[in-house]
Design a protein around this motif. Structure first.
Motif, mmCIF file in Angstrom:
data_model
loop_
_atom_site.group_PDB
_atom_site.id
_atom_site.type_symbol
_atom_site.label_atom_id
_atom_site.label_comp_id
_atom_site.label_asym_id
_atom_site.label_seq_id
_atom_site.Cartn_x
_atom_site.Cartn_y
_atom_site.Cartn_z
ATOM 1 N N MET A 1 45.694 38.336 40.565
ATOM 2 C CA MET A 1 45.149 38.286 39.206
ATOM 3 C C MET A 1 46.240 38.144 38.155
ATOM 4 O O MET A 1 45.945 38.085 36.964
ATOM 5 N N HIS A 2 47.495 38.089 38.578
ATOM 6 C CA HIS A 2 48.636 37.979 37.661
ATOM 7 C C HIS A 2 48.556 39.064 36.585
ATOM 8 O O HIS A 2 48.664 38.774 35.398
ATOM 9 N N MET A 3 48.335 40.299 37.028
ATOM 10 C CA MET A 3 48.222 41.407 36.088
ATOM 11 C C MET A 3 49.586 41.660 35.465
ATOM 12 O O MET A 3 50.521 42.059 36.142
ATOM 13 N N ASP A 4 49.643 41.414 34.197
ATOM 14 C CA ASP A 4 50.876 41.625 33.453
ATOM 15 C C ASP A 4 50.675 42.868 32.605
ATOM 16 O O ASP A 4 49.982 42.826 31.598
ATOM 17 N N LYS A 5 51.264 43.975 33.042
ATOM 18 C CA LYS A 5 51.065 45.242 32.361
ATOM 19 C C LYS A 5 52.410 45.817 31.949
ATOM 20 O O LYS A 5 53.439 45.487 32.507
ATOM 21 N N ILE A 6 52.360 46.689 30.976
ATOM 22 C CA ILE A 6 53.515 47.491 30.594
ATOM 23 C C ILE A 6 53.171 48.905 31.044
ATOM 24 O O ILE A 6 52.445 49.613 30.351
ATOM 25 N N GLY A 7 53.621 49.294 32.212
ATOM 26 C CA GLY A 7 53.203 50.574 32.764
ATOM 27 C C GLY A 7 51.720 50.521 33.076
ATOM 28 O O GLY A 7 51.263 49.691 33.838
ATOM 29 N N LEU A 8 50.939 51.386 32.448
ATOM 30 C CA LEU A 8 49.487 51.389 32.631
ATOM 31 C C LEU A 8 48.761 50.763 31.449
ATOM 32 O O LEU A 8 47.556 50.916 31.304
ATOM 33 N N ILE A 9 49.479 50.059 30.597
ATOM 34 C CA ILE A 9 48.885 49.471 29.392
ATOM 35 C C ILE A 9 48.805 47.962 29.561
ATOM 36 O O ILE A 9 49.776 47.317 29.971
ATOM 37 N N SER A 10 47.647 47.389 29.246
ATOM 38 C CA SER A 10 47.460 45.943 29.388
ATOM 39 C C SER A 10 48.350 45.201 28.391
ATOM 40 O O SER A 10 48.754 45.738 27.360
ATOM 41 N N LYS A 11 48.622 43.972 28.725
ATOM 42 C CA LYS A 11 49.479 43.144 27.865
ATOM 43 C C LYS A 11 48.843 42.962 26.490
ATOM 44 O O LYS A 11 49.531 43.032 25.474
ATOM 45 N N ASN A 12 47.536 42.746 26.441
ATOM 46 C CA ASN A 12 46.831 42.559 25.177
ATOM 47 C C ASN A 12 46.952 43.806 24.300
ATOM 48 O O ASN A 12 47.186 43.719 23.098
ATOM 49 N N HIS A 13 46.794 44.972 24.909
ATOM 50 C CA HIS A 13 46.905 46.235 24.170
ATOM 51 C C HIS A 13 48.330 46.427 23.657
ATOM 52 O O HIS A 13 48.535 46.852 22.511
ATOM 53 N N THR B 1 43.933 53.852 40.328
ATOM 54 C CA THR B 1 44.776 53.542 39.173
ATOM 55 C C THR B 1 43.898 53.293 37.963
ATOM 56 O O THR B 1 42.673 53.293 38.059
ATOM 57 N N SER B 2 44.523 53.076 36.824
ATOM 58 C CA SER B 2 43.781 52.758 35.603
ATOM 59 C C SER B 2 44.643 51.876 34.718
ATOM 60 O O SER B 2 45.869 51.841 34.843
ATOM 61 N N ILE B 3 43.973 51.163 33.836
ATOM 62 C CA ILE B 3 44.639 50.332 32.842
ATOM 63 C C ILE B 3 44.067 50.696 31.486
ATOM 64 O O ILE B 3 42.847 50.740 31.318
ATOM 65 N N LYS B 4 44.939 50.956 30.537
ATOM 66 C CA LYS B 4 44.481 51.223 29.178
ATOM 67 C C LYS B 4 44.416 49.892 28.445
ATOM 68 O O LYS B 4 45.408 49.195 28.307
ATOM 69 N N TYR C 1 39.733 48.067 24.788
ATOM 70 C CA TYR C 1 38.329 48.464 24.878
ATOM 71 C C TYR C 1 38.141 49.824 25.541
ATOM 72 O O TYR C 1 37.026 50.296 25.670
ATOM 73 N N GLY C 2 39.211 50.421 26.002
ATOM 74 C CA GLY C 2 39.134 51.717 26.667
ATOM 75 C C GLY C 2 39.885 51.692 27.982
ATOM 76 O O GLY C 2 40.524 50.701 28.343
ATOM 77 N N THR C 3 39.795 52.768 28.702
ATOM 78 C CA THR C 3 40.486 52.890 29.982
ATOM 79 C C THR C 3 39.592 52.383 31.106
ATOM 80 O O THR C 3 38.429 52.755 31.197
ATOM 81 N N VAL C 4 40.149 51.516 31.944
ATOM 82 C CA VAL C 4 39.438 50.964 33.092
ATOM 83 C C VAL C 4 40.049 51.595 34.340
ATOM 84 O O VAL C 4 41.233 51.417 34.611
ATOM 85 N N GLU C 5 39.239 52.354 35.080
ATOM 86 C CA GLU C 5 39.697 52.986 36.313
ATOM 87 C C GLU C 5 39.132 52.223 37.502
ATOM 88 O O GLU C 5 37.969 51.828 37.500
ATOM 89 N N TYR C 6 39.970 52.028 38.515
ATOM 90 C CA TYR C 6 39.537 51.319 39.711
ATOM 91 C C TYR C 6 40.438 51.685 40.880
ATOM 92 O O TYR C 6 41.494 52.290 40.708
ATOM 93 N N SER C 7 39.995 51.305 42.065
ATOM 94 C CA SER C 7 40.736 51.545 43.293
ATOM 95 C C SER C 7 41.181 50.197 43.836
ATOM 96 O O SER C 7 40.425 49.218 43.779
ATOM 97 N N ARG C 8 42.398 50.144 44.364
ATOM 98 C CA ARG C 8 42.903 48.888 44.930
ATOM 99 C C ARG C 8 43.683 49.192 46.198
ATOM 100 O O ARG C 8 44.219 50.279 46.381
ATOM 101 N N ILE D 1 56.744 51.792 24.678
ATOM 102 C CA ILE D 1 56.144 50.470 24.899
ATOM 103 C C ILE D 1 56.990 49.385 24.245
ATOM 104 O O ILE D 1 57.243 48.333 24.833
ATOM 105 N N MET D 2 57.458 49.657 23.042
ATOM 106 C CA MET D 2 58.286 48.672 22.345
ATOM 107 C C MET D 2 59.606 48.441 23.084
ATOM 108 O O MET D 2 60.099 47.309 23.151
ATOM 109 N N GLN D 3 60.162 49.483 23.675
ATOM 110 C CA GLN D 3 61.396 49.330 24.452
ATOM 111 C C GLN D 3 61.147 48.459 25.676
ATOM 112 O O GLN D 3 61.962 47.578 25.990
#
Length: 148
Positions: A60-72, A25-28, A31-38, A108-110
């Motif tokens: 890790m309480h990953m709070d994402k919107i799809g593949l986009i980080s909450k901060n992004h 998977t990956s998270i945008k 700072y860029g795209t982070v790819e990792y395996s889980r 994302i806004m939706q």
């Protein structure tokens, strides 16, 4: 993150969480795209239904919107408040180095709006059931004419 996932795999309750392999998977992020395996695990929920969970995301309480980080997503939301979707996509693409379309910004806004709506509905249900979480009790609450 992958080494932490390995630690979780070793320390999990093997009777509850059955290992079903790894998924890429990956998270945008800003700072860029982070790819990792889980690792993904099969478990049974309270209803007796088989479900699949990622212990890494859960711990890790990953709070994402799809593949986009909450901060992004927050950066995108702040930019949308001052610019149209098309301009926002250009700004975010140039600042973060990640291409995002105007339609992607809209999506994302939706999703952010749906999350806010869900949180507000939950708060209203708690208020109606007298399960508020505040610690102060105010006998009188004033509302000004401008709605504040």
């Amino acid at each position: 993150m992958e080494s932490y996932d390995k630690q979780l795999a070793e320390s999990r309750d093997k009777a509850v969480y059955r290992d079903k392999g790894s998924r890429q998977t990956s998270i945008k992020t800003v700072y860029g795209t982070v790819e990792y395996s889980r690792k993904i695990y099969r478990t049974v929920n309270e209803d007796g239904q088989a479900t699949h969970v990622f212990l890494l995301d859960k711990s890790m309480h990953m709070d994402k919107i799809g593949l986009i980080s909450k901060n992004h997503a927050e950066k995108i939301a702040l930019t949308v408040t001052e610019s149209p979707y098309r301009v926002t996509s250009e700004i975010i693409s140039s600042i973060c180095g990640q291409n995002i379309s105007a339609g992607g910004v809209w999506n994302i806004m939706q999703r952010l709006g749906e999350r806010i709506d869900e949180e507000e509905r939950h708060a209203v249900k708690q208020m109606d059931a007298d399960q508020t979480e505040g610690q102060k009790s105010i006998p009188v609450l004033f509302e000004e004419m401008d709605g504040i």
